[in-house]
Design a protein around this motif. Structure first.
Motif, PDB file in Angstrom:
ATOM      1  N   PRO A 130       0.858  -1.191   0.000  1.00  0.00           N
ATOM      2  CA  PRO A 130       0.000   0.000   0.000  1.00  0.00           C
ATOM      3  C   PRO A 130       0.898   1.247   0.000  1.00  0.00           C
ATOM      4  O   PRO A 130       1.847   1.335   0.766  1.00  0.00           O
ATOM      5  N   LEU A 131       0.634   2.170  -0.885  1.00  0.00           N
ATOM      6  CA  LEU A 131       1.411   3.414  -0.949  1.00  0.00           C
ATOM      7  C   LEU A 131       0.432   4.567  -1.077  1.00  0.00           C
ATOM      8  O   LEU A 131      -0.328   4.634  -2.049  1.00  0.00           O
ATOM      9  N   PRO A 132       0.416   5.449  -0.110  1.00  0.00           N
ATOM     10  CA  PRO A 132      -0.513   6.584  -0.162  1.00  0.00           C
ATOM     11  C   PRO A 132      -0.316   7.397  -1.438  1.00  0.00           C
ATOM     12  O   PRO A 132       0.799   7.574  -1.913  1.00  0.00           O
ATOM     13  N   GLY A 133      -1.408   7.865  -1.973  1.00  0.00           N
ATOM     14  CA  GLY A 133      -1.362   8.675  -3.182  1.00  0.00           C
ATOM     15  C   GLY A 133      -1.353   7.866  -4.463  1.00  0.00           C
ATOM     16  O   GLY A 133      -1.194   8.416  -5.551  1.00  0.00           O
ATOM     17  N   THR A 134      -1.498   6.555  -4.374  1.00  0.00           N
ATOM     18  CA  THR A 134      -1.546   5.698  -5.570  1.00  0.00           C
ATOM     19  C   THR A 134      -2.839   4.903  -5.558  1.00  0.00           C
ATOM     20  O   THR A 134      -3.514   4.795  -4.538  1.00  0.00           O
TER      21      THR A 134
ATOM     22  N   SER B 194       1.145  -1.194  -6.396  1.00  0.00           N
ATOM     23  CA  SER B 194       0.391  -0.634  -5.281  1.00  0.00           C
ATOM     24  C   SER B 194      -0.829  -1.495  -4.979  1.00  0.00           C
ATOM     25  O   SER B 194      -1.502  -1.982  -5.887  1.00  0.00           O
ATOM     26  N   SER B 195      -1.075  -1.651  -3.691  1.00  0.00           N
ATOM     27  CA  SER B 195      -2.290  -2.387  -3.279  1.00  0.00           C
ATOM     28  C   SER B 195      -3.227  -1.453  -2.514  1.00  0.00           C
ATOM     29  O   SER B 195      -4.152  -1.929  -1.850  1.00  0.00           O
ATOM     30  N   THR B 196      -2.981  -0.153  -2.604  1.00  0.00           N
ATOM     31  CA  THR B 196      -3.815   0.825  -1.912  1.00  0.00           C
ATOM     32  C   THR B 196      -5.226   0.759  -2.478  1.00  0.00           C
ATOM     33  O   THR B 196      -5.410   0.868  -3.692  1.00  0.00           O
TER      34      THR B 196
END
Length: 184
Positions: A148-152, A180-182
């Motif tokens: 998870p990566l914020p903003g993606t 990304s798994s956000t």
């Protein structure tokens, strides 16, 4: 034995003189004619099958020749990809402060990499170089990890570990990426 007897074939009961009126009345002639037609059709069928088989063999060998020409070097190309990766890692590993002192070595490695890419292109090998933010494509990318990566958004590439390569229209090696798994 006279000359006329010598010219006649010896006892050919199977031969029918079609000009004689008895030949037209012979009950076996229709049966014999049907047998000959069946035999002719059988030979024609065998001939057509052999002709089709020869044509299929020709087409198959032509296709195999083309594939060998286009894809024959895929094992060698696949074996050269780690060389490309290692040269790229070597350049990236040189600290910024020592770049000036190692300028000649860096230029040599970069020149070698450009030449390797030129040879790849000459033989139909094209790099797959995804960018961060591109959408993950399972046909061309291999997900090495998910995070998870914020903003993606989920499914976006967040890191590129190694470029992939295509050989003409075939995947030689997928690009190795982080995804990304956000949740969206």
């Amino acid at each position: 034995m006279n000359d006329e007897d010598a010219k006649k074939p010896a006892a050919d009961e199977d031969l029918i003189d079609i000009d004689s009126p008895e030949a037209l009345e012979d009950p076996d002639i229709d049966e014999r004619f049907a047998e000959l037609e069946a035999e002719r059709d059988e030979f024609k069928d065998k001939f057509m099958r052999a002709l089709a088989d020869a044509e299929n063999s020709r087409k198959r060998s032509e296709r195999d020749r083309r594939e060998a020409e286009q894809y024959g070097g895929s094992r060698l190309a696949r074996d050269l990809l780690p060389v490309f990766d290692n040269m790229r890692r070597a350049i990236e590993a040189i600290p910024q402060e020592s770049r000036e002192t190692n300028k000649a070595v860096i230029e040599g490695v970069e020149l070698t990499m450009r030449e390797l890419i030129s040879v790849f292109k000459k033989h139909g090998i094209e790099p797959i170089s995804p960018e961060i933010g591109d959408r993950f494509d399972p046909q061309h990318h291999e997900a090495m990890f998910e995070a998870p990566l914020p903003g993606t958004k989920a499914g976006e590439i967040i890191q590129v570990s190694a470029d992939g390569f295509m050989l003409h229209d075939r995947l030689l090696r997928p690009a190795k990426v982080g995804v990304s798994s956000t949740p969206g």
